[in-house]
Design a protein around this motif. Structure first.
Motif, PDB file in Angstrom:
ATOM      1  N   PHE A 143       7.122  -7.000 -18.344  1.00 66.53           N
ATOM      2  CA  PHE A 143       6.937  -6.547 -16.960  1.00 66.53           C
ATOM      3  C   PHE A 143       7.003  -5.026 -16.811  1.00 66.53           C
ATOM      4  N   ILE A 144       7.382  -4.316 -17.870  1.00 66.77           N
ATOM      5  CA  ILE A 144       7.372  -2.849 -17.823  1.00 66.77           C
ATOM      6  C   ILE A 144       6.013  -2.300 -18.245  1.00 66.77           C
ATOM      7  N   ASN A 145       5.499  -2.815 -19.348  1.00 68.01           N
ATOM      8  CA  ASN A 145       4.259  -2.272 -19.929  1.00 68.01           C
ATOM      9  C   ASN A 145       3.044  -3.008 -19.386  1.00 68.01           C
ATOM     10  N   ARG A 146       2.781  -2.824 -18.120  1.00 70.01           N
ATOM     11  CA  ARG A 146       1.644  -3.451 -17.454  1.00 70.01           C
ATOM     12  C   ARG A 146       0.815  -2.377 -16.757  1.00 70.01           C
ATOM     13  N   ASP A 147      -0.446  -2.676 -16.530  1.00 71.25           N
ATOM     14  CA  ASP A 147      -1.267  -1.772 -15.713  1.00 71.25           C
ATOM     15  C   ASP A 147      -0.947  -1.946 -14.236  1.00 71.25           C
ATOM     16  N   LYS A 148      -0.651  -3.193 -13.844  1.00 67.45           N
ATOM     17  CA  LYS A 148      -0.353  -3.508 -12.452  1.00 67.45           C
ATOM     18  C   LYS A 148       1.098  -3.961 -12.366  1.00 67.45           C
ATOM     19  N   ILE A 149       1.904  -3.205 -11.650  1.00 68.18           N
ATOM     20  CA  ILE A 149       3.326  -3.519 -11.564  1.00 68.18           C
ATOM     21  C   ILE A 149       3.554  -4.651 -10.568  1.00 68.18           C
ATOM     22  N   ASN A 150       4.418  -5.588 -10.935  1.00 65.91           N
ATOM     23  CA  ASN A 150       4.743  -6.697 -10.046  1.00 65.91           C
ATOM     24  C   ASN A 150       5.440  -6.196  -8.784  1.00 65.91           C
ATOM     25  N   TYR A 151       5.254  -6.924  -7.710  1.00 69.32           N
ATOM     26  CA  TYR A 151       5.799  -6.534  -6.410  1.00 69.32           C
ATOM     27  C   TYR A 151       7.309  -6.333  -6.479  1.00 69.32           C
ATOM     28  N   GLU A 152       8.026  -7.290  -7.092  1.00 70.49           N
ATOM     29  CA  GLU A 152       9.490  -7.197  -7.124  1.00 70.49           C
ATOM     30  C   GLU A 152       9.956  -6.010  -7.951  1.00 70.49           C
TER      31      GLU A 152
ATOM     32  N   LEU B 150      12.030  -1.967  -6.840  1.00 67.99           N
ATOM     33  CA  LEU B 150      13.102  -1.312  -7.589  1.00 67.99           C
ATOM     34  C   LEU B 150      12.643   0.027  -8.157  1.00 67.99           C
ATOM     35  N   PHE B 151      11.392   0.072  -8.615  1.00 70.86           N
ATOM     36  CA  PHE B 151      10.833   1.304  -9.180  1.00 70.86           C
ATOM     37  C   PHE B 151      10.761   2.393  -8.113  1.00 70.86           C
TER      38      PHE B 151
ATOM     39  N   ASP C  19       0.833  -1.207   0.000  1.00 71.24           N
ATOM     40  CA  ASP C  19       0.000   0.000   0.000  1.00 71.24           C
ATOM     41  C   ASP C  19       0.868   1.257   0.000  1.00 71.24           C
ATOM     42  N   TYR C  20       1.981   1.180   0.718  1.00 68.00           N
ATOM     43  CA  TYR C  20       2.862   2.355   0.755  1.00 68.00           C
ATOM     44  C   TYR C  20       3.469   2.592  -0.625  1.00 68.00           C
ATOM     45  N   MET C  21       3.868   1.524  -1.310  1.00 64.78           N
ATOM     46  CA  MET C  21       4.410   1.688  -2.666  1.00 64.78           C
ATOM     47  C   MET C  21       3.347   2.225  -3.610  1.00 64.78           C
ATOM     48  N   TYR C  22       2.098   1.790  -3.413  1.00 67.85           N
ATOM     49  CA  TYR C  22       1.004   2.273  -4.255  1.00 67.85           C
ATOM     50  C   TYR C  22       0.879   3.801  -4.156  1.00 67.85           C
ATOM     51  N   SER C  23       1.106   4.328  -2.958  1.00 70.08           N
ATOM     52  CA  SER C  23       1.022   5.785  -2.778  1.00 70.08           C
ATOM     53  C   SER C  23       2.209   6.507  -3.418  1.00 70.08           C
ATOM     54  N   MET C  24       3.286   5.770  -3.668  1.00 67.22           N
ATOM     55  CA  MET C  24       4.499   6.380  -4.234  1.00 67.22           C
ATOM     56  C   MET C  24       4.527   6.277  -5.768  1.00 67.22           C
ATOM     57  N   ILE C  25       3.825   5.296  -6.321  1.00 64.61           N
ATOM     58  CA  ILE C  25       3.936   5.009  -7.752  1.00 64.61           C
ATOM     59  C   ILE C  25       2.654   5.423  -8.470  1.00 64.61           C
ATOM     60  N   GLN C  26       2.757   6.481  -9.279  1.00 65.84           N
ATOM     61  CA  GLN C  26       1.598   6.942 -10.052  1.00 65.84           C
ATOM     62  C   GLN C  26       1.645   6.439 -11.497  1.00 65.84           C
ATOM     63  N   GLU C  27       2.757   5.846 -11.887  1.00 68.21           N
ATOM     64  CA  GLU C  27       2.939   5.420 -13.273  1.00 68.21           C
ATOM     65  C   GLU C  27       2.179   4.134 -13.603  1.00 68.21           C
ATOM     66  N   TYR C  28       1.697   3.445 -12.567  1.00 68.05           N
ATOM     67  CA  TYR C  28       0.933   2.215 -12.765  1.00 68.05           C
ATOM     68  C   TYR C  28      -0.406   2.341 -12.035  1.00 68.05           C
ATOM     69  N   LYS C  29      -1.400   1.629 -12.540  1.00 69.74           N
ATOM     70  CA  LYS C  29      -2.722   1.705 -11.927  1.00 69.74           C
ATOM     71  C   LYS C  29      -2.785   0.985 -10.583  1.00 69.74           C
ATOM     72  N   ASP C  30      -1.954  -0.046 -10.418  1.00 68.70           N
ATOM     73  CA  ASP C  30      -2.014  -0.828  -9.184  1.00 68.70           C
ATOM     74  C   ASP C  30      -0.645  -1.456  -8.915  1.00 68.70           C
ATOM     75  N   VAL C  31      -0.466  -1.878  -7.671  1.00 67.70           N
ATOM     76  CA  VAL C  31       0.772  -2.533  -7.239  1.00 67.70           C
ATOM     77  C   VAL C  31       0.418  -3.904  -6.675  1.00 67.70           C
ATOM     78  N   GLU C  32       1.091  -4.927  -7.131  1.00 66.50           N
ATOM     79  CA  GLU C  32       0.854  -6.278  -6.646  1.00 66.50           C
ATOM     80  C   GLU C  32       1.175  -6.374  -5.154  1.00 66.50           C
ATOM     81  N   SER C  33       0.355  -7.084  -4.396  1.00 66.11           N
ATOM     82  CA  SER C  33       0.598  -7.276  -2.969  1.00 66.11           C
ATOM     83  C   SER C  33       1.673  -8.335  -2.752  1.00 66.11           C
TER      84      SER C  33
END
Length: 676
Positions: free
Chosen positions: A436-445, A449-450, A283-297
């Motif tokens: 793994f770059i061009n996704r709506d939801k970025i993978n956790y790993e 790094l992002f 959730d904290y990464m989700y608040s930091m990353i605006q380039e993707y729609k969602d962040v994998e848990s």
């Protein structure tokens, strides 16, 4: 040790006296709180109705006075609520302490304090310095540390009470022996839907963690069932009591998932404190990353591994490794060093901007700032120089600088270029990188790094208001996560708790959590909790074999319930249904723990028509523990009276998945059944 009838009657009289004082104090305080709040509202109304008659200086004074009065009212109301909380059970223990000067102190220990009309202490808050004697010493020589220094003397007596509905139903003297009656009674109690406070059974090794204020950062390695989370929450309550100007809003807990957050939500309120801020790292990464729609848990991340959906495990392992941190740092340094303004330009057809001068600012004068902050600082400087100290042209110069530079704030492109560069230890085709770059939801790993990339290039979002950070299930965080957290909360103190044997991150592990000490510049203390209070000796003996451990410090007394193995069951539904009925007759809570969520869904569908059963995943907000089916990686941190481990023949635990099986089995308190 049982008391004489004379002593029991004496204690009953003391209880009545305390209850009378408590009732009177509550009555008086209730009236004061009501009057104070009503008066404060009238004062605020008067102030705003007459605001036009105050000049700015007078208004500031009135505002300050209002804030001060409001704070007093809130403190009085909070104390009133704490007293009301202990009304039916004023205290749980007492000690008799004789100091070196011969003075005998009879200390009754409660969740909060209570004074009489002469301001003498009648009840002591369990967090007060002298109450540490109850947790740390047997009868005999003792000492405790207080703000005034170290006080020594003799502990003459330790006594515990069982008070229910304002009546004394049990009282006895005890030693520090961990097998004492109250502790064993608590351990024998069936688990509830929410974690409870254990303020009356805190053990010595736990107390050393809870009351530690000498060390800024604590790293706690505790075996399964040692009470790590409980210790963390009681430590928070202690720090709120002990440290000036610390409030619940200054404390952040990183939890493994939302289920866990809900599970622990009653502990601090039961100790008279408000719940702290809580988040998951995803959730904290989700608040930091605006380039993707969602962040994998994290849960979905490990699920990919355990359900064999991940096709390139070597790549994920590299992304999780310590090695990539060095490679990434070298890449970022190279990227920044090669960023430059490529040509001179003229602003507003008047002001000439020399690229060499700007590049000197970029790489020398403002080098202390992250790259994109340097552009902001240069823009401010140019606007100030050309427009007589004005900042009105900041945005114009920032735009011109970017138009005449060889770099852009495109983090996806910058991240992609790392994988195309020589800095990456794994060589990939561009089409594989794009997956793994061009996704709506970025993978956790990738999100880790992002986040690190963005933080280094534009600055980590510093959280100045957070003074204490608690990280539970610490073994599931890789080193990069701790580096990120330390940068974000640079001035906070940390309490980190975990168990390397309960690591469920299949790509990263620690030999010891003590290796995290250098991240905090050596300003940390490493502590081990080696006693387990959760499981029966039979369950501990079985779980030890899973990982080849030798955890023998079982505190719970024998219940003579062997771990039952169900092998090659022909009529599985009938067999497991009978086991569920038996366990529900014996215990309040039962969990069927599966290896993954797909298995959990199948079990749920098979049983839902015959039982009131809940299917729980990491997105579940609330649940009751009467009967649930839950994946092992979501059950972390929870505990149940009874557990059924479901091990599917077609998807059984492999040798490299033993930690996950260990986590599943150690959730059980009393009785464990394994379908293998």
């Amino acid at each position: 040790m049982a008391l004489s009838e004379v002593e029991v009657q004496k204690e009953k009289k003391i209880l009545k006296k305390v209850q009378k004082l408590l009732d009177d104090t509550l009555d008086d305080l209730g009236e004061q709180v009501f009057d104070d709040e009503e008066g404060l509202q009238e004062f605020k109304k008067m102030m705003w109705e007459n605001a036009s008659s105050f000049d700015s200086g007078e208004m500031q004074q009135v505002m300050a006075a209002t804030a001060q009065e409001a704070e007093k009212v809130l403190m009085k109301r909070d104390y009133f609520l704490k007293l009301r909380q202990i009304k039916d059970k004023p205290y749980f223990a007492s000690i008799v302490f004789k100091d070196d000067e011969g003075k005998v102190n009879n200390i009754y220990i409660s969740l909060t304090y209570l004074k009489d009309d002469q301001l003498n202490n009648i009840l002591y808050d369990w967090r007060s310095p002298i109450c540490s004697l109850f947790y740390d010493y047997e009868t005999g020589p003792c000492s405790y540390k207080a703000p005034g220094g170290v006080y020594t003397g003799e502990l003459k007596r330790k006594r515990q009470y069982k008070i229910e509905n304002r009546k004394l139903v049990g009282v006895f003297d005890n030693s520090l022996n961990i097998d004492d009656e109250v502790l064993q009674e608590v351990l024998a109690t069936e688990s509830s839907d929410k974690m409870k406070n254990v303020v009356n059974t805190i053990q010595q090794e736990q107390n050393q963690v809870i009351r530690n204020v000498e060390d800024n950062n604590l790293i706690v390695q505790g075996i399964a069932g040692s009470g790590k989370t409980t210790v963390a929450l009681h430590r928070i309550a202690f720090l709120l009591y002990r440290l000036p100007n610390l409030t619940s809003n200054n404390i952040l807990i990183f939890s493994p998932n939302d289920i866990f957050t809900e599970y622990i939500s009653d502990v601090l309120p039961s100790l008279g404190e408000a719940n702290t801020l809580q988040t998951t790292f995803s959730d904290y990464m989700y608040s930091m990353i605006q380039e993707y729609k969602d962040v994998e848990s994290f849960t979905d991340f490990v699920s990919r591994y355990y359900t064999y959906q991940e096709v390139n495990r070597d790549l994920v392992e590299y992304k999780q490794s310590d090695e990539i941190i060095k490679d990434f740092d070298a890449y970022i340094e190279h990227y920044v060093n090669n960023c430059k303004i490529t040509e001179d330009f003229i602003e507003n057809e008047v002001h000439f901007v020399d690229k060499d001068e700007i590049n000197d600012m970029l790489h020398r004068k403002y080098s202390r700032f992250p790259l994109f902050e340097r552009l902001d600082e240069i823009s401010k400087k140019l606007s100030s120089n050309f427009y007589k100290g004005s900042g009105k042209k900041n945005a114009t110069f920032r735009k011109l600088l970017r138009e005449h530079s060889n770099f852009d704030k495109d983090y996806k492109a910058i991240y992609k270029n790392f994988w195309l560069s020589d800095y990456s230890k794994i060589k990939l085709k561009e089409e594989d990188i794009n997956k793994f770059i061009n996704r709506d939801k970025i993978n956790y790993e990738d999100a880790l790094l992002f986040t690190y990339l963005k933080g280094n290039l534009e600055g980590f979002r510093y959280e100045n208001s957070i003074k204490q950070v608690v990280i539970d299930e610490a073994q599931d965080y890789n080193r990069l996560q701790y580096i990120i957290i330390q940068k974000i909360f640079a001035r906070a103190d940390f309490t980190i708790l975990g168990d390397i044997n309960q690591n469920i991150n299949p790509y990263y592990s620690y030999e010891t959590l003590e290796s995290l000490s250098d991240i905090f510049k050596g300003e940390s203390k490493y502590i081990e909790l080696l006693k387990t209070y959760r499981s029966s000796p039979e369950i501990i003996e079985y779980t030890n074999k899973i990982l080849g451990l030798n955890h023998v410090n079982a505190i719970r007394k024998d219940n003579n319930k062997p771990v039952l193995m169900r092998k090659d069951v022909e009529n599985f539904k009938e067999r497991i249904s009978n086991d569920i009925k038996y366990l529900q007759e014996q215990y309040k809570s039962c969990a069927i723990i599966t290896k993954d969520y797909e298995q959990a869904e199948r079990i749920y569908e098979m049983l839902k028509d015959d039982f009131t059963i809940s299917l729980v995943d990491h997105n579940s907000k609330k649940f009751t523990k009467e009967l649930i089916v839950i994946p092992a990686y979501t059950a972390k941190g929870l505990e149940f009276d009874s557990v059924i481990i479901y091990n599917d023949r077609s998807n059984s635990y492999k040798k490299n998945e033993r930690n996950l099986l260990y986590v599943a089995c150690t959730r059980c308190q009393h009785e464990l059944i394994i379908y293998n």
